[in-house]
Write a protein that holds these residues in place. Structure first.
Motif, mmCIF file in Angstrom:
data_model
loop_
_atom_site.group_PDB
_atom_site.id
_atom_site.type_symbol
_atom_site.label_atom_id
_atom_site.label_comp_id
_atom_site.label_asym_id
_atom_site.label_seq_id
_atom_site.Cartn_x
_atom_site.Cartn_y
_atom_site.Cartn_z
ATOM 1 N N TYR A 73 24.899 2.123 -18.239
ATOM 2 C CA TYR A 73 25.415 0.830 -18.708
ATOM 3 C C TYR A 73 24.944 0.546 -20.128
ATOM 4 O O TYR A 73 25.733 0.116 -20.985
ATOM 5 N N ALA A 74 23.652 0.797 -20.389
ATOM 6 C CA ALA A 74 23.113 0.548 -21.725
ATOM 7 C C ALA A 74 23.794 1.424 -22.768
ATOM 8 O O ALA A 74 24.000 1.001 -23.917
ATOM 9 N N GLY A 75 24.171 2.631 -22.390
ATOM 10 C CA GLY A 75 24.814 3.545 -23.324
ATOM 11 C C GLY A 75 26.324 3.417 -23.380
ATOM 12 O O GLY A 75 26.980 4.123 -24.159
ATOM 13 N N GLY A 76 26.877 2.528 -22.559
ATOM 14 C CA GLY A 76 28.327 2.354 -22.549
ATOM 15 C C GLY A 76 29.072 3.580 -22.063
ATOM 16 O O GLY A 76 30.199 3.843 -22.487
ATOM 17 N N TRP A 77 28.457 4.311 -21.142
ATOM 18 C CA TRP A 77 29.067 5.543 -20.652
ATOM 19 C C TRP A 77 30.291 5.256 -19.785
ATOM 20 O O TRP A 77 30.375 4.230 -19.101
ATOM 21 N N THR A 78 31.232 6.173 -19.805
ATOM 22 C CA THR A 78 32.370 6.161 -18.885
ATOM 23 C C THR A 78 32.446 7.536 -18.220
ATOM 24 O O THR A 78 31.911 8.514 -18.739
ATOM 25 N N LEU A 79 33.114 7.591 -17.100
ATOM 26 C CA LEU A 79 33.226 8.861 -16.393
ATOM 27 C C LEU A 79 34.281 9.749 -17.054
ATOM 28 O O LEU A 79 35.374 9.284 -17.380
ATOM 29 N N PRO A 80 33.990 11.035 -17.232
ATOM 30 C CA PRO A 80 34.992 11.962 -17.793
ATOM 31 C C PRO A 80 36.108 12.204 -16.785
ATOM 32 O O PRO A 80 35.943 11.971 -15.581
#
Length: 264
Positions: A69-76
């Protein structure tokens, strides 16, 4: 029992709707993360994981979620394809052959396949409160399918879908639920509640696929409980059992819907 179910529902529903429509994104992420972690804890009890391993499993999941969440990740995309493969291919085979989990690597993998895409899906489908109605429409599909399948099954049910897993579910009930979902998705499409317009036919078709997925999600949790020899995933929600008991179909439907939206 009915009184307790009603009392529990009276505080659960306003809490969920309040979070969905009014919570800032960080609070929504934390709320959904709590649901996911509790679900994963209940799942771990069913899958044969020892207490110490469960604690490490939950801690690793929590740390990953915070960093994501902190890194703004999304799933590939490859993960979303794995989600579709899991629910549309692996899950029917699992129910057919009644595989069991015994605390090995399969238990860890399945747990993450259940809750991590679910959490990411809740984030991506509701990036802002303005998108709350669209996500609620997807959730509503699960409730429509479940309620009308129950009444259709009571009225017409004769042929059981999986008598050794969930004796109460019938093909007649599932068909009745699917018909009502088709009507519901027509209303959703006409009202423009979804964030995309795939046309009436495709919207209804997606709704019917998600209805099948919803049933699979329910049956999976029923099988996990039966294999573990327990009635409810926990007793955290008086009158309702556990959190996993309440979100089993939602996990499947929201994850698959998010995969469709992300990939297509």
């Amino acid at each position: 029992m009915l009184k307790q179910r009603i009392i529990t529902a009276l505080w659960m529903l306003p809490l969920m709707l309040g979070m969905l429509f009014y919570a800032p994104q960080w609070l929504w992420a934390a709320f959904c993360g709590l649901i996911s972690l509790v679900t994963l804890w209940e799942y771990s009890r069913m899958s044969g994981l020892e207490k110490l391993k469960t604690n490490h499993y939950l801690a690793a999941t929590l740390v990953f979620g915070v960093i994501a969440y902190a890194g703004g990740w999304t799933l590939p995309d490859i993960v979303w394809y794995a989600v579709l493969a899991f629910w549309l291919v692996v899950m029917p085979l699992w129910l057919k052959f009644k595989w069991k989990l015994n605390g090995g690597w399969q238990a860890y993998t399945v747990g993450w396949l259940l809750v991590m895409p679910f959490w990411f899906a809740l984030m991506s489908l509701r990036p802002h409160p303005d998108y709350a109605l669209s996500l609620l429409a997807v959730m509503g599909l699960v409730w429509v399918a479940d309620v009308f399948a129950y009444f259709s099954g009571k009225a017409f049910g004769k042929h059981k879908i999986a008598p050794t897993v969930s004796p109460g579910k019938s093909w007649e009930g599932a068909i009745g639920g699917a018909i009502c979902v088709a009507v519901y998705m027509t209303v959703v499409w006409w009202a423009g509640w979804l964030t995309f317009d795939a046309g009436w036919f495709n919207t209804v078709l997606i709704g019917l696929v998600l209805t099948v997925v919803s049933v699979c999600g329910d049956l999976l949790e029923s099988w996990l409980k039966r294999a573990a020899g327990i009635k409810d995933s926990s007793n955290l929600l008086p009158g309702h059992g556990g959190v996993f008991d309440r979100v089993d179909s939602l996990i499947a439907v929201v994850s698959v819907y998010a995969a469709f939206e992300s990939l297509f």
